[in-house]
Design a protein around this motif. Structure first.
Motif, PDB file in Angstrom:
ATOM      1  N   GLY A 131      -8.381   1.091   2.966  1.00 42.71           N
ATOM      2  CA  GLY A 131      -9.158   0.035   2.916  1.00 42.71           C
ATOM      3  C   GLY A 131      -9.942  -1.057   2.375  1.00 42.71           C
ATOM      4  N   VAL A 132      -9.781  -0.852   1.287  1.00 47.98           N
ATOM      5  CA  VAL A 132     -10.826  -1.915   0.655  1.00 47.98           C
ATOM      6  C   VAL A 132      -9.296  -2.704  -0.859  1.00 47.98           C
ATOM      7  N   ARG A 133      -9.610  -4.335  -0.538  1.00 50.83           N
ATOM      8  CA  ARG A 133      -8.743  -5.095  -0.427  1.00 50.83           C
ATOM      9  C   ARG A 133      -9.195  -5.016  -2.400  1.00 50.83           C
ATOM     10  N   ALA A 192       0.781  -1.357   0.540  1.00 50.12           N
ATOM     11  CA  ALA A 192       0.234  -0.001  -0.250  1.00 50.12           C
ATOM     12  C   ALA A 192       0.493   1.662   0.063  1.00 50.12           C
ATOM     13  N   MET A 193       0.615   2.166  -1.003  1.00 47.30           N
ATOM     14  CA  MET A 193       1.882   3.384  -0.978  1.00 47.30           C
ATOM     15  C   MET A 193       0.926   5.068  -0.457  1.00 47.30           C
ATOM     16  N   GLY A 194      -0.717   4.290   0.465  1.00 51.51           N
ATOM     17  CA  GLY A 194      -1.062   5.518   0.655  1.00 51.51           C
ATOM     18  C   GLY A 194      -2.155   5.947  -0.586  1.00 51.51           C
ATOM     19  N   ASN A 195      -1.505   6.923  -2.115  1.00 48.47           N
ATOM     20  CA  ASN A 195      -1.870   7.116  -3.504  1.00 48.47           C
ATOM     21  C   ASN A 195      -1.928   5.770  -4.279  1.00 48.47           C
ATOM     22  N   GLY A 196      -1.861   4.979  -4.236  1.00 48.66           N
ATOM     23  CA  GLY A 196      -2.200   3.831  -5.026  1.00 48.66           C
ATOM     24  C   GLY A 196      -0.828   2.180  -4.695  1.00 48.66           C
ATOM     25  N   ILE A 197      -1.427   1.850  -5.308  1.00 43.65           N
ATOM     26  CA  ILE A 197      -0.551   0.052  -5.201  1.00 43.65           C
ATOM     27  C   ILE A 197       0.252  -0.589  -5.957  1.00 43.65           C
ATOM     28  N   TYR A 198       1.397  -0.301  -5.027  1.00 44.47           N
ATOM     29  CA  TYR A 198       3.380  -1.122  -5.281  1.00 44.47           C
ATOM     30  C   TYR A 198       2.841  -2.422  -5.954  1.00 44.47           C
ATOM     31  N   LYS A 216      -4.355   2.035   0.604  1.00 46.51           N
ATOM     32  CA  LYS A 216      -4.097   1.570   2.371  1.00 46.51           C
ATOM     33  C   LYS A 216      -4.715   1.200   3.665  1.00 46.51           C
ATOM     34  N   GLU A 217      -3.973   0.721   4.179  1.00 49.67           N
ATOM     35  CA  GLU A 217      -4.711  -0.466   5.531  1.00 49.67           C
ATOM     36  C   GLU A 217      -4.739   0.566   6.270  1.00 49.67           C
ATOM     37  N   LEU A 218      -6.433  -0.264   6.755  1.00 48.12           N
ATOM     38  CA  LEU A 218      -6.855   1.199   7.594  1.00 48.12           C
ATOM     39  C   LEU A 218      -6.292  -0.226   9.231  1.00 48.12           C
ATOM     40  N   PRO A 219      -7.113   0.786   9.859  1.00 45.79           N
ATOM     41  CA  PRO A 219      -7.881  -0.767  11.686  1.00 45.79           C
ATOM     42  C   PRO A 219      -8.513  -1.621  10.767  1.00 45.79           C
ATOM     43  N   PRO A 220      -8.454  -2.910  11.423  1.00 50.14           N
ATOM     44  CA  PRO A 220     -10.316  -3.846  11.479  1.00 50.14           C
ATOM     45  C   PRO A 220     -11.060  -2.893  11.879  1.00 50.14           C
ATOM     46  N   LYS A 221     -11.893  -3.262  10.601  1.00 44.10           N
ATOM     47  CA  LYS A 221     -13.481  -2.445  11.596  1.00 44.10           C
ATOM     48  C   LYS A 221     -14.350  -2.779  13.496  1.00 44.10           C
ATOM     49  N   ARG A 222     -13.721  -3.875  13.426  1.00 47.29           N
ATOM     50  CA  ARG A 222     -13.656  -5.151  14.722  1.00 47.29           C
ATOM     51  C   ARG A 222     -13.271  -6.130  15.174  1.00 47.29           C
ATOM     52  N   ALA A 223     -13.698  -6.217  16.187  1.00 45.88           N
ATOM     53  CA  ALA A 223     -12.495  -7.071  17.149  1.00 45.88           C
ATOM     54  C   ALA A 223     -13.396  -8.741  16.249  1.00 45.88           C
ATOM     55  N   ILE A 236     -13.040 -10.857   5.628  1.00 44.17           N
ATOM     56  CA  ILE A 236     -12.130 -10.159   4.596  1.00 44.17           C
ATOM     57  C   ILE A 236     -12.314  -8.363   5.078  1.00 44.17           C
ATOM     58  N   GLU A 237     -13.844  -8.486   4.193  1.00 40.43           N
ATOM     59  CA  GLU A 237     -14.670  -6.681   3.828  1.00 40.43           C
ATOM     60  C   GLU A 237     -14.531  -6.031   5.283  1.00 40.43           C
ATOM     61  N   ASP A 238     -13.979  -6.707   6.815  1.00 40.47           N
ATOM     62  CA  ASP A 238     -13.949  -6.284   7.958  1.00 40.47           C
ATOM     63  C   ASP A 238     -12.339  -5.731   8.278  1.00 40.47           C
ATOM     64  N   CYS A 239     -11.426  -6.724   7.719  1.00 35.85           N
ATOM     65  CA  CYS A 239      -9.864  -6.368   8.218  1.00 35.85           C
ATOM     66  C   CYS A 239      -9.448  -5.146   7.576  1.00 35.85           C
ATOM     67  N   GLN A 240      -9.760  -4.760   6.552  1.00 38.16           N
ATOM     68  CA  GLN A 240      -9.308  -3.466   6.004  1.00 38.16           C
ATOM     69  C   GLN A 240      -8.181  -3.790   5.517  1.00 38.16           C
ATOM     70  N   GLY A 241      -7.026  -4.527   5.779  1.00 37.53           N
ATOM     71  CA  GLY A 241      -6.232  -4.442   5.763  1.00 37.53           C
ATOM     72  C   GLY A 241      -5.451  -6.657   6.320  1.00 37.53           C
TER      73      GLY A 241
END
Length: 1092
Positions: free
Chosen positions: A684-686, A628-634, A710-717, A739-744
């Motif tokens: 946060g979307v794979r 994850a590059m923040g503005n794109g995907i490497y 860009k990876e985000l914290p998981p939506k839930r535990a 996977i939808e809730d992982c966001q990374g």
């Protein structure tokens, strides 16, 4: 009579002698000249004066003088003691002869005059005029310097004094310097008063001093000129008012304001604005106030009011402002070669408005023309116009600025051809019938025939950056100008605007014209669309995708796409797909084909885009992670040499909640990495990527890649539960996160635990400050359980489980668990108190055993058997000898007499707790004698109601019918003792029965009282029952005393008159009686009995 005549004669003779003596002295010194003094006023002539010693009358004086350059003496006669003679070059001899009235010389004296002795004093100046200017409080003084009588170039100093009021108080004194020019020059000097001239009279006088350096004699100031007066309004009969009238002063000035009133009036107070100021007395009709450091007034000024007697008032207005600043940034230019416009910045506002405002004028020095400028005070930028003069290119301007406080100026020289600022172009139009060019037309108001113009055209299309196009052209006189633009894009909406300036000497651009819009015509698309294909899982159909062309590539509005399938240049299938579709599906036969896609607009078709349907087989396709590059995907890949026509990266959203929107990007064959960017990417979307390699024979899937922009914290535990608990451990298990809730990409789990009750007010474990917090980090993602050890039994714990990615921690999921009770600890907790109690019991038993005698005597003394008591064993001889001796009778009757027999033996010492009771009706026996009380008989014993009967005896009975007699009972039953062995009786310490109340002495029949009886009275009161010497062990109720026939029947121990219970003494030796009040002491714990 005679005597008086003689005295008169003598007096007259004395007077005559005295007069004769005086006259003779006057004759001796008559008319002698003295004190010769010479003064010059013009360096050519000098005036000599002298005195004579006689005050009497004398005739003319002969005056002669001789100089070195004039040897013959010059003589002349004068009646005055003053002559005017030439100033000598060095010295002069003067002879002065004083003559009598008759002309006879009687006194002559010579004087030598040196040049150093001659004084130089200028003539007294003469004031020609003193003119007041009441509006400015200024005096103008004029006088002549008399320079014609002096050589050229001498310096003259003029001392001028200004005086004020009728008392001529000195206000100021100034020195004015001038140069003498050998001509009579009229000098002028102005003085501005700090007080209005109307307030009081002003006076002026002047004197002179000429600095003649070559003159060697003494020099001095001239005399003061006569005083010139400027009368004030307070000297005029009808002069009144407040002065100055509506004047203007500078900010920070000290202003004096006076009030002149008529005779008979008085000034109560003077105010400046809202404040009352102290007044300064000037004259009987004038007073003033002094305003220091005046601040700027408002637009209407500040009011000054003079309150007079009789509620009259007068006043004025004071305007306080600033002098004008020097104009800044003065600039002059022309917009049409007809008028010149000059602008400047005025600086600080003056604060003066209306007729007192700041005024501007523009003066051109070459032509000598002056123009008055009308400006707006509220506008920060001033503007003034000047007409363009024929055949003049250079202008020399002076901008003058003035207001009542001051004035200033600024200058500027300009070449008008270099200061051209054209007006805004007007009437802009656009025309053209081409897809790449247009023609523009505009008009400029002005005469520019003498210069060339440079015009700039701004071109804008959509959201693209603007472009500027410059065109140079000859100027014209009120002309229309034309320009053509080429290399435009087809089917593009453009915005045009124009501005112009001088081409040869650039000064300023004109303002932009109004914007004009124009759209070019369409053209065929420049290239074919970017295409991709996807084979169906069955392989029988092929779906073709294409990307829409950009506006610059489409060159118009795309209306449709033509899709064809060729096998060896032979078309198998053809479709035309209209907008806005960007995909279509065609059926494949047994053979693969080449797909061609062509975009079409109204102007034509694009070149075709081709792609083959062949897909080469792939083995062992791996899946890698992207970065994850923040503005794109490497993404990156290895180089494949056989991939000759490049690589294609295709991706799609991985959630599957929506239809897959296919997108792709192509790269050349020498590329091994890329950053994929898309406006559709979301944090946060794979996303799943597929890398294809392109060969001449077809496309091959090389590998799959998954990643996040860009990876985000998981939506839930993760959800977790407690599977097992013990006294020191907890086993927890958790589930996977969708996977939808992982966001990374999950990197692990974080399990936090600490002691805590289920209370919403308690802080979460993730917050700092909990010293008991413990954290377990699980990085093995295949692990789905964890056992927590080393816990405390029967304790509540709070557990928080979180998942984390490179973007951070998820929100915690919490549980509260109570561990089981620890059985070993419970057993120990029970055994320890039991052991302590047993130990204390053993210690208490040992202690009680060692102190058993003391405990027995203290808490439960032994009660003796009444049958074994010998207290009432009477002596036989006593019983036989006395027939009246009887035992105690208990009759419910009112006793007539109660007798208590006291022992004759020595009583033991009474303790502090015992009290002595008095004895009544007892005879104190003498030493060695037998007491009759031994044979006294107890008449009766009554219950407690006797107390009431005694305290309230009946009135019909005699007072002495109830008596109490103390008898020593023990002595009645003990064996007889010999008289010689009888101890001395101490009545005070004799211990026998005493009642618990003291009966009134009056109730007893006592006829006589001895000393011993008085001593017994002192011991009257309650006697304690604890004297064991008088106690017997047998009670009247014992069987031995009632049923036994023993002669020595027990009488029992003494008792209270209100009590039937006998008190028992402790068991002691009869031979050694001890006090009965044995108390408890803490030291008994540490003492043992002798027999222990």
């Amino acid at each position: 009579m005679w005597k008086n005549s003689s005295l008169r004669c003598l007096l007259a003779l004395a007077i005559l002698c005295l007069r004769s003596l005086i006259y003779s002295q006057e004759i001796g010194s008559l008319g002698h000249p003295q004190n010769l003094k010479c003064v010059t006023h013009n360096l050519r002539k000098m005036i000599c004066t002298w005195d004579v010693s006689s005050k009497g009358r004398h005739g003319q004086t002969d005056f002669c003088y001789t100089t070195n350059d004039l040897p013959p003496p010059v003589c002349f006669k004068t009646k005055e003691k003053r002559v005017e003679i030439p100033v000598p070059e060095s010295s002069s001899m003067v002879t002065i002869t004083t003559n009598s009235i008759s002309g006879t010389a009687f006194a002559t004296k010579e004087f030598e005059i040196h040049k150093e002795d001659i004084w130089f004093v200028p003539l007294t100046p003469r004031i020609l005029s003193l003119t007041p200017d009441f509006s400015t409080s200024t005096l103008n003084l004029k006088w002549s310097d008399n320079g014609s009588v002096f050589p050229y170039g001498l310096g003259a100093f003029w001392q001028i004094q200004i005086l004020r009021k009728a008392a001529m108080e000195k206000v100021t004194q100034v020195t004015y310097y001038s140069k003498l020019t050998h001509e009579d020059i009229i000098l002028s000097w102005n003085w501005t008063s700090d007080m209005p001239l109307e307030c009081t009279s002003h006076y002026v006088k002047i004197r002179c001093y000429i600095n003649v350096t070559q003159f060697v004699g003494p020099k001095d100031w001239s005399d003061w000129s006569p005083v010139e007066e400027v009368p004030g309004k307070d000297t005029e009969p009808n002069g009144s008012g407040v002065f100055p009238q509506d004047t203007v002063v500078a900010v920070g000035s000290d202003v004096t304001i006076c009030c002149v009133h008529e005779e008979g009036q008085q000034i109560k107070r003077m105010t400046y604005g809202p404040e009352i100021y102290p007044m300064i007395h000037l004259s009987s009709r004038s007073s003033a106030i002094r305003v220091l450091n005046a601040s700027a007034s408002n637009t209407s000024g500040t009011n000054v009011v003079c309150i007079l007697s009789g509620d009259e008032m007068d006043g004025t207005v004071l305007f306080v402002g600033y002098a004008p600043d020097i104009p800044q940034n003065l600039s002059c230019e022309t917009s049409n070669f007809l008028n010149i416009k000059c602008t400047w910045k005025p600086g600080r506002p003056s604060g003066l408005y209306g007729k007192r405002r700041t005024k501007y004028s523009l003066f051109e020095r070459i032509s000598g023309r002056n123009v008055s400028c009308e400006v707006n005070e509220m506008n920060r930028e001033r503007v003034c116009g000047f007409p363009v003069l024929a055949d003049q290119k250079t202008y020399d301007f002076i901008l003058g600025v003035s207001n009542p406080i001051g004035q200033t100026e600024s200058s500027l020289v300009v070449d008008l051809t270099q200061r051209v600022h054209p007006k805004t172009p007007e009437k802009l139009t656009v025309s053209g019938n081409s897809s790449t060019s247009v023609r523009l037309h505009w008009f400029i108001n002005g005469s520019f025939a003498e210069i060339r113009l440079l015009c700039q055209i701004e071109i804008r299309s959509g959201h693209s950056e603007r472009k500027l196009h410059n065109i140079s052209m000859p100027g014209g006189k009120f002309s229309t100008y034309t320009a053509q633009l080429n290399a435009l894009r087809p089917y593009t909406k453009y915005h045009f605007r124009v501005r112009c300036s001088a081409a040869d000497h650039f000064w300023r651009w004109s303002d932009w014209s109004m914007v004009e819009e124009h759209t070019t015509l369409e053209a065929p698309p420049t290239r074919g669309p970017d295409i991709w294909r996807e084979r169906s899982p069955s392989g029988k159909s092929l779906k073709i995708f294409w990307k829409p062309l950009s506006l610059s590539e489409a060159n118009g509005k795309i209306v449709s796409h033509e899709v064809s399938c060729y096998v060896l240049e032979t078309p198998l299938e053809y479709k035309e797909v209209t907008e806005p579709s960007n995909s279509t599906e065609i059926k494949l036969g047994k053979n693969d084909c080449v797909i061609s896609v062509v975009a079409k607009n109204h102007a034509g078709s694009s070149p075709p885009s081709r792609i083959t349907s062949v897909e080469l087989p792939s083995d062992n396709v791996k899946t890698d992670r992207a970065v994850a590059m923040g503005n794109g995907i490497y993404i990156s890949w290895n180089s494949y040499p056989n991939m000759t026509c490049g690589y294609i990266v295709k991706w799609c959203h991985s959630s599957g909640s929506e239809p897959c929107s296919v997108d792709w990007q192509k790269f050349p064959s020498n590329t091994t990495d890329a950053v994929i960017k898309s406006a559709l990417f979301r944090p946060g979307v794979r996303y799943n990527f597929s890398l294809y390699g392109c060969q001449s024979s077809g496309y091959q899937l090389l590998k799959n890649i998954t990643g996040y922009m860009k990876e985000l914290p998981p939506k839930r535990a993760p959800n977790f539960t407690v599977e097992e608990t013990s006294s020191d451990s907890i086993l927890v298990k958790w589930e996977d996160i969708p996977i939808e809730d992982c966001q990374g990409f999950l990197e692990g789990y974080r399990l936090s635990f600490a002691k805590g009750e289920k209370d919403a007010l308690k802080p979460r474990l993730s917050e700092s400050g909990n010293p008991e917090l413990k954290v377990k980090n699980i990085t093995d993602l295949t692990k789905k359980s964890l056992k927590i050890l080393d816990l405390q039994g029967k304790t509540s714990y709070q557990l928080d489980l979180q998942a984390y990615t490179a973007g951070g921690l998820s929100p915690p999921n919490s549980l509260y668990v109570v561990t089981k009770e620890d059985s070993v600890g419970l057993i120990i907790a029970i055994l320890i108190p039991v052991a302590v109690v047993v130990l204390l019991g053993v210690v208490a038993s040992v202690f009680c055993y060692r102190k058993r005698e003391w405990i027995k005597e203290t808490f439960y003394p032994e009660i003796p058997n009444p049958e074994n008591s010998k207290a009432l064993q009477f002596q036989k001889n006593i019983c036989e000898g006395n027939k009246t001796l009887k035992t105690l009778e208990m009759n419910p009757c009112t006793p007539n007499s109660v007798e208590v027999v006291e022992t004759r033996s020595a009583a033991p010492k009474i303790e502090d707790t015992e009290m002595m009771s008095p004895a009544a009706d007892t005879t104190v026996p003498e030493d060695g004698s037998d007491s009759e009380t031994e044979n006294h008989v107890v008449v009766s014993y009554c219950p407690p109601i006797i107390e009431e009967e005694i305290s309230n005896p009946p009135t019909d009975e005699p007072v002495g019918s109830s008596q109490v007699v103390y008898i020593d009972i023990q002595s009645m039953y003990q064996p007889q003792i010999k008289p010689e062995e009888e101890p001395e009786i101490d009545l005070v310490t004799t211990a026998g029965y005493k009642p618990q109340m003291q009966l009134p002495i009056s109730a007893l029949k006592i006829e006589s009282r001895s000393l011993a009886e008085e001593e017994l009275d002192k011991t009257a009161g309650y006697r304690p029952q604890a004297n064991t010497n008088t106690w017997n062990m047998d009670t009247p109720d014992s069987p031995g005393s009632v049923e036994s026939n023993n002669e020595n029947a027990s009488f029992g121990s003494p008792c209270s008159i209100n009590s039937r219970q006998f008190l028992l003494p402790p068991k002691d030796d009869e031979d050694s009686p001890k006090p009965s009040n044995i108390g408890w002491s803490f030291t008994h714990f540490f003492q043992n009995k002798p027999n222990d």
